[in-house]
Design an enzyme around this catalytic site. Structure first.
Site, PDB file in Angstrom:
ATOM      1  CG  HIS B 204      -1.763   1.115   1.497  1.00  0.00           C
ATOM      2  ND1 HIS B 204      -3.125   1.077   1.290  1.00  0.00           N
ATOM      3  CD2 HIS B 204      -1.498   2.370   1.955  1.00  0.00           C
ATOM      4  CE1 HIS B 204      -3.651   2.253   1.614  1.00  0.00           C
ATOM      5  NE2 HIS B 204      -2.691   3.055   2.023  1.00  0.00           N
ATOM      6  CB  CYS B 237      -2.616  15.751   4.002  1.00  0.00           C
ATOM      7  SG  CYS B 237      -3.064  17.339   4.708  1.00  0.00           S
TER       8      CYS B 237
END
Lengths: 306, 306
Positions: B204, B237
């Protein structure tokens, strides 16, 4: 001992040569002066082509005549023997010549057959040896040609072997249209390294399909230690929004440094060059890592020092 | 025979969970319905967390109750045994649990010690075996922790070995903050593959430093065949402009397909999902290859068919 990666910074040539915005000689000198401060070991300053054909590169002789003193190696692209003579006269001691791997690309690009282009390259290589000039031969569209499609590795290896007979200082396998993937790079560069060794080889990638940095890594895995890149990722077709050009120097530097490979490039100075480039181009420039790097370059440096 | 790459599409969970724009259950269902049409083999539909803590994931039970029929495997993130129970009740048969590799990340993220988190994971793994539920264990911040810095491969291998004792369906090595480079991926995943084999492992990656696609390639080189990715690169983010989130599904798919690895993903359908996502998020989404791919996806398909 840290292994070295040699970066040739090509923003002042490949980066600028197809931009709709043309920079003045003074502006290009400002870019080169900022690149000198980065510590990058090689800087391509422009090309000795007809200013009618490529107005963006007009005045490369003036730039060559007033280059700042530096340890970096300056080079220029020469399209033919006439360009070679001009570059030599201007004091350039490392010339880049580009040959396309396919018949159609040579025809469409410089109206010469593949055979004629190879003869021209050989003539320049022979002449350069007499003059003590270093030649970087670029084998362009070495993975895929916009006219003929995929280029077979066998063809590239045969052409490379032919060019190596005249002992170029470097043979650069160039993915001119950004069509390579890391598996194709790994496979072709493994073969090239096996035949010619790593010292003479380089790679030149474009980021069209977003695979350029993965391709650099694949090249490193194959033993390649010499890469072209462009500050801010400038280059390629400027009319395609979001279609990136050359692999960005800041992306290559940050990946290499983080992996413990020494590029000799000062990251804050490089980010300053990208800022200069943004001012000159009047549009924001920057590689894929640019935003992160601007705020976190210390992390890369720390990683490298550790 | 073409080798298969298994992609778990995480935009509906990792992509959405930290966005300032919260999607309604109906909007998330529209995203999932479009992802189903891509043929991607695994789709993470959300997480069973407290809606007070993560309002973006509220109503995941409603989504789970009305999932479209598909051959794709649905999964959801569960933060603890309570989440496990909720997901099980909602009919989810593949659960993801995330454990951070460092003490401080566990403390700051879920106010538990490293030891407590491992005990919780082990309890869930034991329970899941009784229930016949597949567990994907994520070892988060496996390369670098925002609080403790670099994580040693020895630590990760030891933790992985401990988790493997309870036989998870998959162990995912997660670069949660996008700090890995391809050399570190290659080195860690080589060790993991040697110890645990490729079938149980996944990776990932986040694209914070622009190395995510190079990291996927490095993982493939180590033998990894299971990767998480997010349509449009959504995730990470959202307050840092230019700081990308998860590696984009379209970037992974186009690289893999071009290298001759079969993802089973239909590229035009995937681009449609990115379009849906852009509409839902009311801002343009798209991975690094997005622009090129939108205009040239046929080239990838042709390459793959050849």
């Amino acid at each position: 001992m840290t292994e070295r990666i040699i970066i040739k910074e090509v923003s002042a040539r490949d980066g600028l040569q197809a931009q709709p915005k043309h920079l003045s000689v003074e502006q290009r000198q400002r870019l080169i002066a900022s690149l000198v401060k980065t510590g990058v070991p090689e800087i391509e300053i422009g090309s000795f082509v007809s200013p009618k054909a490529v107005p963006q590169m007009a005045g490369t002789d003036q730039i060559a005549a007033a280059l700042p003193e530096t340890a970096a190696e300056y080079s220029a692209l020469v399209p033919n023997m006439k360009g070679y003579e001009l570059a030599l006269k201007a004091g350039i001691r490392t010339h880049a010549i580009a040959i396309s791997a396919t018949e159609q690309m040579n025809q469409n690009n410089i109206r010469k057959s593949l055979a004629e282009t190879f003869t021209m390259a050989e003539d320049i290589l022979v002449r350069a040896r007499e003059d003590g000039v270093a030649i970087h031969v670029y084998l362009a569209v070495a993975f895929e040609c916009p006219y003929e499609g995929k280029v077979s590795p066998a063809t590239v290896l045969e052409q490379a072997a032919q060019l190596m007979r005249n002992e170029p200082a470097r043979l650069v396998i160039a993915d001119t249209i950004g069509a390579a993937d890391p598996a194709s790079v790994r496979s072709l560069m493994n073969e090239c390294v096996a035949q010619f060794g790593t010292d003479v080889l380089g790679c030149h990638f474009h980021d069209t399909r977003a695979m350029a940095l993965a391709n650099v890594y694949a090249g490193i895995e194959s033993g390649i230690r010499q890469f072209d890149s462009s500050a801010g990722g400038l280059g390629g077709c400027p009319f395609a929004p979001g279609a990136k050009g050359n692999v960005a120097t800041e992306d290559v530097v940050s990946m290499c440094e983080q992996m413990g490979l020494d590029t000799g490039v000062d990251i804050p100075a490089l980010l300053e060059s990208v800022k200069v480039l943004s001012e000159l181009m009047e549009s924001p420039q920057g590689g894929r890592s640019h935003y992160w790097l601007n705020n976190n370059w210390q992390k890369i440096s720390r990683d490298h020092a550790a």
